[in-house]
Design an enzyme around this catalytic site. Structure first.
Site, PDB file in Angstrom:
ATOM      1  N   CYS B 140     -13.159  18.192  82.831  1.00  0.00           N
ATOM      2  CA  CYS B 140     -12.771  18.337  84.234  1.00  0.00           C
ATOM      3  C   CYS B 140     -12.815  19.812  84.663  1.00  0.00           C
ATOM      4  O   CYS B 140     -12.174  20.651  84.034  1.00  0.00           O
ATOM      5  CB  CYS B 140     -11.391  17.751  84.476  1.00  0.00           C
ATOM      6  SG  CYS B 140     -11.441  15.952  84.536  1.00  0.00           S
ATOM      7  N   THR B 206     -17.802  15.986  85.667  1.00  0.00           N
ATOM      8  CA  THR B 206     -18.243  16.370  87.007  1.00  0.00           C
ATOM      9  C   THR B 206     -18.666  17.842  87.070  1.00  0.00           C
ATOM     10  O   THR B 206     -18.388  18.623  86.185  1.00  0.00           O
ATOM     11  CB  THR B 206     -17.115  16.136  88.030  1.00  0.00           C
ATOM     12  OG1 THR B 206     -15.965  16.862  87.589  1.00  0.00           O
ATOM     13  CG2 THR B 206     -16.780  14.666  88.142  1.00  0.00           C
ATOM     14  N   CYS B 353     -47.809  13.047 103.816  1.00  0.00           N
ATOM     15  CA  CYS B 353     -48.488  13.614 102.644  1.00  0.00           C
ATOM     16  C   CYS B 353     -49.305  14.827 103.075  1.00  0.00           C
ATOM     17  O   CYS B 353     -49.319  15.857 102.398  1.00  0.00           O
ATOM     18  CB  CYS B 353     -49.375  12.569 101.980  1.00  0.00           C
ATOM     19  SG  CYS B 353     -50.612  11.825 103.074  1.00  0.00           S
ATOM     20  N   CYS B 357     -48.476  18.665 101.846  1.00  0.00           N
ATOM     21  CA  CYS B 357     -49.502  19.352 101.049  1.00  0.00           C
ATOM     22  C   CYS B 357     -50.024  20.578 101.797  1.00  0.00           C
ATOM     23  O   CYS B 357     -50.209  21.648 101.211  1.00  0.00           O
ATOM     24  CB  CYS B 357     -50.642  18.384 100.740  1.00  0.00           C
ATOM     25  SG  CYS B 357     -51.804  19.016  99.524  1.00  0.00           S
ATOM     26  N   CYS B 388     -47.241  14.491  97.174  1.00  0.00           N
ATOM     27  CA  CYS B 388     -47.572  13.473  98.174  1.00  0.00           C
ATOM     28  C   CYS B 388     -46.932  12.137  97.825  1.00  0.00           C
ATOM     29  O   CYS B 388     -46.422  11.434  98.698  1.00  0.00           O
ATOM     30  CB  CYS B 388     -49.088  13.341  98.341  1.00  0.00           C
ATOM     31  SG  CYS B 388     -49.989  13.072  96.812  1.00  0.00           S
TER      32      CYS B 388
END
Lengths: 438, 434
Positions: B140, B206, B353, B357, B388
């Site tokens: 913790c 965590t 895409c 790109c 992509c």
């Protein structure tokens, strides 16, 4: 028959007030915030988005939707209104199913576009409710422009000119501004007097003087305007309804749809409007649908909409046609009116059925003509016309010196608020260019 | 329909399925654990026990959330400490639960100061309730770490080893060491646990985090009376971090024998498959239960069974299956070439895409072909980076396909079956030759 049917059967209060109120409530209720956030999340934020291309005013649709996602509602509204100052009305009345939403790429894999119209309304409603002024006028140019017509084209032009620093006088034919936004358009698409709210917002930019009840009556008046002002924009619409040109058209009970719709929009109490028991609408456009559906919603028992060609040729969209059907309107295709039947008052219409010797006979207490409008261009004959409408170039400039035009009154006008707004905007930008050169 | 048997032995602790509730608010008391076991959970690690007198928690916001736009929970942040109930209450309830649910795994999580006497005192007392094992909370990152416990121990391998030894000396049941991800390298803490005699490690706890600020007050959010503190981050968002740490332990020569209990964002059975395949022998769940309730166990069990049936595998066979595919970057084959391929029938022409790109990668996707809106991969530019694929909203529309013959249109180099690792690459000044 046991009782004699009164003829003609035209009366008000066919339905109770509460039922009429319900029938004329918001056709598309606005999205709540959770609904809007979920819907906004569906936007893919496309590159060079097809919806932008499909919008006649070129609103950056993915851009405004992204701002909804981040709760930047004011920024979203600014994105919309800076391309289309009537983005509020267009969110209500645009046939989005054949414009932006038809182009949405989501149609390609789930057949359900992003609800762009409703999102646009979600983004713009608070701006009008709060009268939140998003625009600022540029420094005054000292130029004065006359805008003839207080409809979407004229007001769009006036607003853009005002933003650019010019002073504008709007000469409006009617007693209220807004044009067809105020006097046309089905009531359930623009409730709560939104048309006037929007006009008030547009005028609140400043620099626009509105003169109601000021029709442009003659070529001489136009010449005077050209003398007095640095530029003139004509957004006069199409004031006259087309005629059927058939026997019996002059009988009482044969009405222009556009006038009845105007009365309906202006009525304080819609239950007081006279409604026929049997209504026949002739035409295939938005006006035909609007008058047919509204007649039905006012309590007409039988409403027949008759169009001379097929469903694909109707200028009313598929959505509108479906709305009519689900509202109880019977639509007949491929039938042309041959004569109006009756004595003093109309009792029916006879149609010739396409490619046959058959006749379609429909009883009618009221016949609405909704076969389009035309411009009374005779008085303005000094401008080149084509098919009765002004010829303009890509900047909305007419053949006449200092005169631009847009909206339904120009060649290529398509009866859409959104197109009229674009015409006005383009004209304003071109006028500004000219005035700064001068 | 015969479903794959998910009955699991973990460190000799048996449970009807490998899904345990992690030590956290869902296992705070008997009422919750009863409900969890009724719902079908295989085991539970009790909310961490500490010394008497018990600590106290804030009576204000303990959680905050990273939401998706439709308010789906992506990540949780919490500042709740260990149990704030008297030790005896917890002991009584542990005893009763174990009696009522003998077939379920019941493990006590503990957090104690760094002195041997505390461990010698409390461990036997807790074991006496009949628990099947211990989990040492060295993870913790909030609150308790300020007092020299939790992550303050987990961040120092020597402390881990020391405390593990103390626990092992005092306990006769298996001891699991729960690790913190708030470190630079997970291997030294895992090795320390192993050296201390741990029977297993569980991870991850965590991650240090602040969720956001309040946009009105411009203070951190949330606050307790105007002040806030960092918490521990968990939920779906942390899964990739957890998977890497699990895989590192599972593939390291020094730690590969150490059994792993996988924790971190497991929400559905696929997430569990990720953990198993990367080396975990059971898994623990918290956030998903806190968001959706205990009923999610249905999909976890049913989905995993169905998956194993389809694969014709046992759970044991799944464990570690993907570990051999994890390696160091320097061992990747640099002669291997993939190109993106866009299925034009599936393409909806959103252009994401292309713009991804074009703006941020290799300018290898068109937006117009012969005046038409069309998105095609330009093989001469494509480096096969998978961006992509990552941004395409249509599942299966863009795929990566290997080039096996000819030359790479981008480099003009011939395609070869011969593998080339960085370790032997001519551009590597440190390359191994011969």
């Amino acid at each position: 028959m046991a009782t004699q049917k009164p003829s003609p059967d035209i009366r008000s209060s066919r339905l109770g007030k509460s039922e009429i109120d319900r029938n004329f409530s918001d056709l598309h209720p606005p999205l709540s915030r959770p609904e809007a956030l979920i819907e906004a999340d569906r936007c893919y934020f496309c590159y060079d988005a097809p919806c932008i291309t499909a919008c006649p005013t070129g609103i950056d649709i993915p851009g405004f939707i992204q701002k909804i996602r981040s709760d930047n509602i004011q920024g979203s509204a600014h994105t919309i209104l800076s391309e289309n100052i009537m983005g509020g009305m267009c969110a209500r009345v645009c046939p989005t199913e054949v414009l932006c939403e038809e182009a949405c790429v989501r149609n390609l894999h789930e057949d359900k576009p992003v609800e762009i119209g409703l999102l646009q309304r979600y983004a713009t409603d608070p701006i009008f409710e709060q009268n939140n002024q998003l625009f600022e006028r540029a420094a005054s140019t000292g130029k004065k422009v006359a805008v003839v017509g207080g409809g979407p084209a004229g007001l769009s032009c006036a607003h853009r000119l005002a933003v650019l620093g010019h002073d504008v006088v709007v000469f409006n034919r009617d007693s209220k501004p807004g044009g067809l936004n105020e006097y046309g358009i089905a009531a359930y698409k623009t409730i709560n007097d939104f048309a006037q709210t929007e006009v008030d917002y547009i005028l609140s930019i400043g620099g626009i003087e509105l003169r109601n009840n000021s029709p442009l009556a003659s070529a001489a008046e136009l010449s005077d305007l050209c003398e007095e002002y640095d530029a003139v924009f004509l957004g006069v619409g199409l004031a006259l309804s087309n005629s059927l040109g058939i026997e019996g058209e002059d009988m009482t009970g044969v009405l222009n749809a556009i006038e009845y719709i105007a009365d309906l929009r202006q009525a304080e109490d819609k239950s007081k409007l006279p409604v026929g028991r049997n209504v026949v609408v002739i035409g295939g456009g938005m006006t035909a649908i609007d008058v047919a559906v509204q007649s039905k919603r006012l309590g007409a028992e039988q409403v027949h909409l008759v169009y001379r060609r097929g469903p694909e040729q109707m200028s009313a969209s598929v959505f509108e046609q479906t709305l009519a059907r689900t509202s109880g309107v019977a639509i007949h295709h491929w039938a042309s009116p041959e004569r109006i039947i009756g004595g003093d008052h109309v009792t029916g219409v006879e149609f010739r059925v396409e490619s046959s010797d058959d006749r379609l006979h429909l009883e009618a207490d009221i016949v609405f003509k909704a076969i389009g409008q035309n411009m009374n261009g005779d008085g303005l004959i000094s401008i080149a016309l084509e098919s009765g409408r002004f010829v303009v170039d890509e900047n909305q400039k007419t053949s006449m010196d200092k005169v631009w035009a847009g909206g339904d009154c120009v060649v290529g006008g398509d009866d859409l608020t959104v197109s009229a707004v674009q015409h006005g905007k383009i004209a304003a930008i071109d006028i500004d260019r000219h005035l700064r050169k001068a | 329909m015969i479903m794959a048997d998910l009955k699991t032995e973990f460190l000799g602790i048996s449970s009807p399925n490998p899904f345990w509730l992690a030590s956290a608010p869902p296992t705070d008391k008997a009422y919750n654990v009863n409900r969890a076991f009724e719902a079908g959970w295989g085991g539970a690690i009790w909310k961490t026990l500490g010394e008497d007198p018990h600590i106290v928690n804030v009576s204000g916001p303990r959680y905050s959330t990273l939401f998706s736009n439709d308010r789906r929970v992506i990540g949780f942040n919490n500042i709740e400490l260990i149990t704030d109930r008297p030790l005896q209450t917890n002991l009584d309830e542990l005893r009763q639960i174990k009696k009522d649910w003998p077939d379920r795994a019941l493990v006590a999580s503990i957090m104690l100061p760094m002195d041997e006497a505390s461990w010698a005192k409390y461990v036997p007392m807790i074991e006496d309730t009949g628990v099947d094992g211990f989990e040492l909370n060295f993870g913790c990152p909030h609150g308790m770490s300020e007092r020299g416990m939790g992550a303050a121990v987990g961040q120092v391998p020597e402390y881990i080893q020391m405390a593990t030894e103390w626990a092992k000396q005092a306990a006769s049941v298996p001891v699991i060491v729960k690790l913190t991800p708030n470190i630079a390298d997970i291997l030294p803490p895992a090795k320390a646990a192993q050296d201390g005699g741990a029977d297993a490690v569980s991870l991850i706890n965590t991650i240090n985090s602040i969720m956001r600020v309040d946009y009105d007050s411009l203070t951190m959010y949330p606050t307790t009376d105007g002040m806030g503190t960092h918490g521990g981050y968990c939920g779906e968002a942390v899964k990739p971090i957890a998977l890497n740490m699990v895989a590192e332990i599972a593939r390291s020569d020094a730690t590969r024998a150490l059994p792993i209990s996988g924790i971190g964002g497991i929400t559905n059975w696929r997430d569990a498959v990720d953990f198993f395949a990367l080396g975990a022998r059971n898994v623990q769940v918290c956030t998903a239960a806190m968001v959706y309730g205990f009923k999610i166990i249905d999909d976890l069990v049913d989905g995993l069974s169905t998956f194993l049936d389809q694969k014709q595998m046992t759970l044991d066979q799944l464990v570690g299956k993907a570990v051999p595919s994890v390696t160091d970057w320097q061992h990747l084959n640099l002669n291997y070439i993939e190109k993106a391929v866009i299925d034009q029938d599936l393409c909806i022409k959103c252009g994401r895409c292309h713009i991804a790109c074009e703006d941020t990668a290799h300018q290898a996707i068109t937006n117009m072909v012969d005046g038409e809106r069309r998105f095609e991969v330009i093989d001469e530019e494509c480096v096969g980076c998978n961006l992509c694929v990552s941004v395409c909203p249509v599942d299966g529309c863009i795929s990566m396909q290997q080039l096996t013959t000819g030359t790479d249109p981008r480099t003009g180099e011939p395609i070869t079956d011969e593998k080339l690792q960085w370790t032997g690459h001519p551009n590597n000044p440190m390359r191994k030759t011969g």
